[in-house]
Design an enzyme around this catalytic site. Structure first.
Site, PDB file in Angstrom:
ATOM      1  CD  GLU A 205      -3.096  -0.889   0.561  1.00 29.00           C
ATOM      2  OE1 GLU A 205      -3.195   0.153  -0.120  1.00 29.00           O
ATOM      3  OE2 GLU A 205      -3.961  -1.766   0.584  1.00 29.00           O
TER       4      GLU A 205
ATOM      5  CB  CYS B 243      -1.913   7.280   1.572  1.00 28.69           C
ATOM      6  SG  CYS B 243      -3.272   6.489   2.437  1.00 28.69           S
TER       7      CYS B 243
HETATM    8  P1  NDP Z   1       8.346   4.879   4.387  1.00 32.09           P
HETATM    9  O1  NDP Z   1       8.300   4.147   3.117  1.00 32.09           O
HETATM   10  O2  NDP Z   1       9.486   5.783   4.647  1.00 32.09           O
HETATM   11  O3  NDP Z   1       8.280   3.872   5.631  1.00 32.09           O
HETATM   12  C1  NDP Z   1       7.234   2.932   5.783  1.00 32.09           C
HETATM   13  C2  NDP Z   1       7.679   1.854   6.743  1.00 32.09           C
HETATM   14  O4  NDP Z   1       8.682   1.050   6.125  1.00 32.09           O
HETATM   15  C3  NDP Z   1       8.297   2.391   8.026  1.00 32.09           C
HETATM   16  O5  NDP Z   1       7.911   1.576   9.112  1.00 32.09           O
HETATM   17  C4  NDP Z   1       9.758   2.265   7.741  1.00 32.09           C
HETATM   18  O6  NDP Z   1      10.536   2.212   8.895  1.00 32.09           O
HETATM   19  C5  NDP Z   1       9.814   0.962   6.994  1.00 32.09           C
HETATM   20  N1  NDP Z   1      11.035   0.766   6.208  1.00 32.09           N
HETATM   21  C6  NDP Z   1      11.947   1.678   5.805  1.00 32.09           C
HETATM   22  N2  NDP Z   1      12.916   1.083   5.066  1.00 32.09           N
HETATM   23  C7  NDP Z   1      12.601  -0.229   4.995  1.00 32.09           C
HETATM   24  C8  NDP Z   1      13.191  -1.363   4.355  1.00 32.09           C
HETATM   25  N3  NDP Z   1      14.297  -1.257   3.618  1.00 32.09           N
HETATM   26  N4  NDP Z   1      12.591  -2.555   4.506  1.00 32.09           N
HETATM   27  C9  NDP Z   1      11.435  -2.682   5.211  1.00 32.09           C
HETATM   28  N5  NDP Z   1      10.834  -1.645   5.831  1.00 32.09           N
HETATM   29  C10 NDP Z   1      11.407  -0.430   5.728  1.00 32.09           C
HETATM   30  O7  NDP Z   1       6.948   5.652   4.455  1.00 32.09           O
HETATM   31  P2  NDP Z   1       6.444   6.672   5.541  1.00 32.09           P
HETATM   32  O8  NDP Z   1       6.515   6.081   6.895  1.00 32.09           O
HETATM   33  O9  NDP Z   1       7.118   7.971   5.287  1.00 32.09           O
HETATM   34  O10 NDP Z   1       4.888   6.790   5.173  1.00 32.09           O
HETATM   35  C11 NDP Z   1       4.385   7.710   4.268  1.00 32.09           C
HETATM   36  C12 NDP Z   1       4.026   7.028   2.961  1.00 32.09           C
HETATM   37  O11 NDP Z   1       3.059   6.023   3.208  1.00 32.09           O
HETATM   38  C13 NDP Z   1       3.386   7.978   1.976  1.00 32.09           C
HETATM   39  O12 NDP Z   1       3.889   7.742   0.685  1.00 32.09           O
HETATM   40  C14 NDP Z   1       1.925   7.608   2.059  1.00 32.09           C
HETATM   41  O13 NDP Z   1       1.199   7.956   0.904  1.00 32.09           O
HETATM   42  C15 NDP Z   1       1.995   6.141   2.282  1.00 32.09           C
HETATM   43  N6  NDP Z   1       0.750   5.638   2.867  1.00 32.09           N
HETATM   44  C16 NDP Z   1      -0.021   4.786   2.119  1.00 32.09           C
HETATM   45  C17 NDP Z   1      -1.223   4.316   2.611  1.00 32.09           C
HETATM   46  C18 NDP Z   1      -2.049   3.340   1.825  1.00 32.09           C
HETATM   47  O14 NDP Z   1      -2.888   2.680   2.435  1.00 32.09           O
HETATM   48  N7  NDP Z   1      -1.871   3.186   0.528  1.00 32.09           N
HETATM   49  C19 NDP Z   1      -1.715   4.736   3.933  1.00 32.09           C
HETATM   50  C20 NDP Z   1      -0.827   5.609   4.631  1.00 32.09           C
HETATM   51  C21 NDP Z   1       0.369   6.031   4.086  1.00 32.09           C
HETATM   52  P3  NDP Z   1      11.185   3.569   9.466  1.00 32.09           P
HETATM   53  O15 NDP Z   1      10.043   4.526   9.697  1.00 32.09           O
HETATM   54  O16 NDP Z   1      11.811   3.106  10.698  1.00 32.09           O
HETATM   55  O17 NDP Z   1      12.118   4.054   8.393  1.00 32.09           O
END
Ligand code: NDP
Length: 502
Positions: free
Chosen positions: A245, A279
């Protein structure tokens, strides 16, 4: 030590992830960072827990999940206050988020049996001697990786549905919202104390990567498209299935006959709610030229009244992730340099950690503010000849998550909604699909694939199991070496021509 840090930016101190408030820099909590071995150990513990949880059956899980949703509901104020402290959002926004998340847990708990239970399906016309059935079995242990912008609603769309389907869950919250994640997991342990059915692992991106490689049976990832691709690559190593997502660049279409007051109100909510960090937030509005000036006037009048800040009564909070402020600034500056008209806000609206509501009109379609996810309280409003041109422009980006259509003609609005390239579209409203548990939620293109919520969201956390059971001898035994080859072929050809040859 924290004084020199940018408020809101988490850091690791002595093996602990430290979460801070983005407006004040106040420390919100410290959580031990899980190593790769600790993540794997959590998944191993989850295996035994999952067997116990699955054995409770639909009724047993329903009872526990309903207790969980009641406990969270009873303590909503406490959780909303924590969400405000950790993410900066106004308390009422936290309450709106919680209301929906709680309703989703209820829906998943009460609908899992209907959607997933063992059921008979029609026998094949050519194999009437077999009774067929299908059931949806849990994957086992599901790893959930969540974002920070909706730290309850978003992960619950995976956690609640995965649990209802009979899985155990190991949850890695965003490093920006670990305290909220911890709260959710601790409350679950109060209603399910016997086994670690829902566990949490804290850390930075590496912890998420370790979860992908830990042997989980499925990963449900919500976050940015760039990270989603990394998650898929890591899961590909072990053929671990993924639900992805990702972000969006949702458009609203305002047709010439729309209720402009309602459309402007909805565009403002869709674009600026949660400081635009949504999002499925509205980031672009395509409005038919004949009504564009009136629409923009209504939008600016309402947007200019919004109170920005962290104090009580503020309507637009800080940008949770400090680094995002520079992306928002770049999108605004780039649009203005390309000739966009600033109807409200603009470059001066960026005052870290806040961004004041900004409305940019007639932004070139090639601008970053039109093509990339801004994730701030910025609305692009572009005039179009008619709704057909609006659809064309709305569909011309790589994302396809949600969207909205405003038109008084219901059939026309639904036709436009169907033509938007996205997973969900709201008609004469925004974001309404997110609070409707019976409809699936997810995107196309760069917004990802797979679905949370609804029947599809329950099935997403299962694998179909088909059973075909003999109930009589075969009249024409074709799949045995004890057949008469020539007679079998002759009779089969005759039957197939009769049944399918017309
Ligand atoms: P990120 O992609 O930066 O992070 C998402 C999660 O992935 C965090 O828990 C992060 O950890 C983790 N992560 C980071 N690097 C890795 C890796 N290499 N392997 C596995 N996990 C990893 O997104 P954001 O947290 O900034 O969220 C915002 C984004 O989410 C926006 O693009 C938004 O549109 C989207 N979103 C989509 C939704 C949907 O349902 N389609 C709903 C809500 C948001 P850490 O934070 O510790 O880096």
């Amino acid at each position: 030590m924290t004084a020199t840090r940018i408020p809101g930016t988490p850091f690791v101190d002595d093996g602990a992830l430290v979460s801070t408030n983005p407006a004040t820099g106040e420390e919100v909590g410290r959580f031990p960072v899980a190593s790769a071995d600790e993540v794997t150990a959590a998944v191993e513990r989850a295996r035994t827990a999952q067997e116990w949880w699955a054995a409770l059956g639909f009724a047993g899980r329903r009872t526990r999940l309903l207790k969980y949703r009641a406990l969270v509901a009873q303590r909503m104020e406490e959780l909303a206050a924590l969400m405000r402290r950790e993410g900066g959002k106004p308390e009422v926004d936290a309450v709106v988020e919680l209301a929906s998340a709680i309703d989703h847990v209820h829906w998943a708990a009460t609908n899992a049996r209907r959607v997933l239970r063992l059921r008979r399906v029609r026998a094949a016309r050519l194999q009437l001697e077999f009774a067929s059935s299908v059931e949806y079995q849990p994957h086992g242990v599901v790893g959930v990786i969540g974002p920070w912008n909706y730290p309850v609603f978003t992960p619950m769309g995976s956690i609640g549905y995965a649990l209802a389907a009979g899985n155990a869950v190991v949850y890695k919250p965003s490093e920006y919202t670990p305290a909220v994640g911890q709260w959710l997991v601790e409350r679950f342990a109060e209603v399910v104390p016997e086994h670690p059915v829902l566990q949490i692992v804290h850390g930075l991106g590496e912890t998420g990567a370790a979860l992908c490689r830990s042997g989980v049976n499925k990963i449900a990832f919500t976050g940015s498209t760039a990270t989603g691709k990394r998650v898929m690559a890591a899961c590909a190593e072990s053929l671990t299935p993924v639900l992805v997502e990702c972000g969006g660049k949702d458009a609203m279409i305002v047709d010439s006959d729309a209720d402009l007051t309602a459309a402007a109100d909805a565009a403002l909510w869709g674009g600026v709610y949660n400081a635009g960090q949504t999002c499925v937030g509205i980031e672009r509005v395509y409005v038919v030229s004949s009504v564009a000036d009136r629409f923009v006037a209504e939008l600016v009048a309402s947007a200019s009244k919004l109170k920005v800040g962290f104090e009580e009564g503020s309507e637009v909070g800080p940008i949770t992730m400090p680094a995002q402020v520079e992306i928002i600034r770049r999108h605004i500056d780039d649009a203005v340099a390309a000739g966009a008209t600033v109807a409200l806000g603009g470059p001066d609206a960026v005052k870290p950690p806040y961004v004041h509501p900004t409305i940019l009109v007639d932004v070139p379609e090639t601008s970053a503010a039109v093509r990339e996810e801004t994730f701030g309280p910025v609305l692009v409003v572009n005039r179009v000849r008619d709704a057909d041109e609006a659809i064309e422009r709305a569909n011309a980006v790589s994302y396809g998550l949600g969207g909205a259509v405003f038109s008084k003609r219901r059939a026309r609005a639904i036709d436009l909604a169907r033509r938007l390239r996205s997973g969900m579209t709201a008609v004469n409203s925004v974001l309404s699909f997110a609070g409707t548990p019976s409809v699936p939620f997810g995107g196309v293109g760069d917004s990802g694939f797979g679905r949370i919520h609804g029947d599809d969201g329950l099935r997403e956390f299962t694998r179909p199991k088909s059973i075909t059971a003999r109930r009589a001898r075969s009249v024409l035994p074709a799949t045995t070496f004890r057949r008469d080859p020539a007679a079998t072929a002759r009779r089969l050809i005759k039957i197939i021509k009769l049944v399918h040859g017309r």
